[in-house]
Design a protein around this motif. Structure first.
Motif, short mmCIF file in Angstrom:
data_model
loop_
_atom_site.label_atom_id
_atom_site.label_comp_id
_atom_site.label_asym_id
_atom_site.label_seq_id
_atom_site.Cartn_x
_atom_site.Cartn_y
_atom_site.Cartn_z
N SER A 194 6.84 7.58 39.70
CA SER A 194 7.85 7.71 40.45
C SER A 194 8.88 8.78 39.71
CB SER A 194 8.71 6.38 40.52
OG SER A 194 8.20 5.54 41.28
N VAL A 195 8.80 8.76 38.30
CA VAL A 195 9.60 9.86 37.88
C VAL A 195 9.27 11.43 38.19
CG1 VAL A 195 9.91 11.18 35.68
CG2 VAL A 195 9.80 8.52 35.67
N LEU A 196 7.75 11.46 38.42
CA LEU A 196 7.33 12.91 39.09
C LEU A 196 7.84 12.97 40.53
CD1 LEU A 196 5.55 15.09 38.80
CD2 LEU A 196 3.69 13.84 39.74
N SER A 218 11.09 16.03 43.56
CA SER A 218 11.74 16.14 45.06
C SER A 218 13.14 16.57 45.09
CB SER A 218 11.42 14.74 45.53
OG SER A 218 10.14 14.47 45.90
N CYS A 219 13.90 15.84 44.05
CA CYS A 219 15.30 16.07 43.85
C CYS A 219 15.66 17.36 43.64
CB CYS A 219 16.17 15.28 43.13
SG CYS A 219 15.90 13.21 43.48
N TRP A 272 1.18 15.45 46.22
CA TRP A 272 2.05 16.44 46.61
C TRP A 272 2.23 16.11 47.89
CZ3 TRP A 272 4.01 18.82 43.00
CH2 TRP A 272 3.59 18.83 41.53
N LEU A 273 1.46 15.24 48.72
CA LEU A 273 1.79 15.02 50.27
C LEU A 273 3.02 13.96 50.02
CD1 LEU A 273 1.31 14.82 53.07
CD2 LEU A 273 0.07 12.73 52.62
N LEU A 274 3.23 13.29 49.07
CA LEU A 274 4.63 12.24 49.01
C LEU A 274 5.60 13.07 48.72
CD1 LEU A 274 3.26 8.75 47.26
CD2 LEU A 274 4.06 9.25 49.56
N ILE A 275 5.50 13.93 47.76
CA ILE A 275 6.66 14.80 47.45
C ILE A 275 7.15 15.67 48.69
CG2 ILE A 275 7.24 16.90 45.93
CD1 ILE A 275 5.43 15.57 43.84
#
Length: 286
Positions: free
Chosen positions: A81-83, A88-89, A147-150
């Motif tokens: 989650s940190v990654l 993302s932010c 990377w898909l989630l990001i």
């Protein structure tokens, strides 16, 4: 005259008493719930289901946190989650801030069309696009990919961030850009050196909103992150709660809950004033 003003203020304060009572009651209820969870995370499973949990007769069990961090794989979910949130932010701001600046400052064909499309994207629920998206991702064999989630988190939050920052750039005076132009600064240099720092309250506020949204996101991550190695804290915590029916380690579960919500809780504690300033600044004409 002074007596009339005092009477008016007293009457206004009296009308606000029910609102104060409601707010105080809600805050007290929230703190009681948070306190109960923290106390439970420091107790044993037997004490949690007893009537003397708050006495801590067996002491404070900080080993619940160590066990949750290692045994329950909270550390892996936490770092995932940190990654996701950090990357993302950062990328959301790098994409949305220049887009909002261009849309608010430059007039070109299709400007309003783009703004209307961004506003329309805010009203599209994720559940409407998840099925075709899942079919596309499955054909490309990209499921269980960090990377898909990001990418999904960035795509889902760029419209809101761009729309939010539009108000901040529109409220800035054009004299800043005129002075920069006279000094020979390029449009790109003007944005990064002058305009971007000026909307810092909005950047901080929307980043906090995005952080909380991505950190607590569950629906997309549940569908596209089935493996333990790529699960964020939201899906990981749900799986731990399901496993409690077999392990019975309730102290470790509540410790996991505290670990998961602590980042957002601390974020609100230390940045609450900045968040309020950012929300109100967007509504004030510069």
């Amino acid at each position: 005259m002074k007596k009339q003003v005092y009477t008016l203020e007293h009457h206004t304060q009296a009308r606000l008493i029910p609102s104060y009572i409601l707010i105080i009651g809600w805050v007290a209820f929230t703190f009681i719930l948070i306190g109960w969870v923290i106390f439970a995370s420091l107790s044993t499973s037997q004490e949690i289901f007893s009537d003397h949990m708050f006495r801590f007769q067996s002491g404070f069990h900080f080993e619940n946190y160590a066990r949750a961090w290692k045994t329950q794989k909270v550390s892996q979910y936490f770092m995932n989650s940190v990654l996701y949130t950090a990357v993302s932010c950062t990328m959301i701001i790098l994409i949305s801030a220049p887009a909002a600046y261009v849309l608010s400052r430059f007039r070109f064909k299709g400007n309003m069309v783009v703004q209307n499309l961004i506003a329309s994207a805010l009203g599209i629920p994720a559940i409407m696009i998840v099925m075709p998206l899942f079919g596309l991702v499955s054909r490309m064999r990209l499921t269980n990919n960090r990377w898909l989630l990001i990418f999904l988190y960035i795509a889902m939050n760029v419209p809101f961030t761009t729309f939010f920052l539009l108000a901040f750039f529109k409220n800035l005076s054009t004299t800043y850009e005129e002075a920069a132009y006279i000094d020979g600064c390029s449009p790109m240099g003007t944005f990064w050196r002058i305009m971007f720092p000026l909307v810092q309250p909005g950047i901080i506020t929307v980043t906090v909103f995005n952080f909380i949204t991505i950190w607590n996101e569950y629906f997309m991550s549940m569908i596209f992150a089935n493996k333990t190695q790529v699960r964020p804290v939201s899906v990981g915590l749900f799986n731990m709660i399901q496993a409690m029916r077999y392990t019975g380690d309730w102290g470790g579960m509540f410790a996991s809950v505290v670990i998961v919500f602590m980042p957002t809780f601390l974020l609100y504690i230390f940045l609450s004033e900045r968040i309020i300033q950012g929300v109100t600044a967007g509504a004030i004409k510069g």
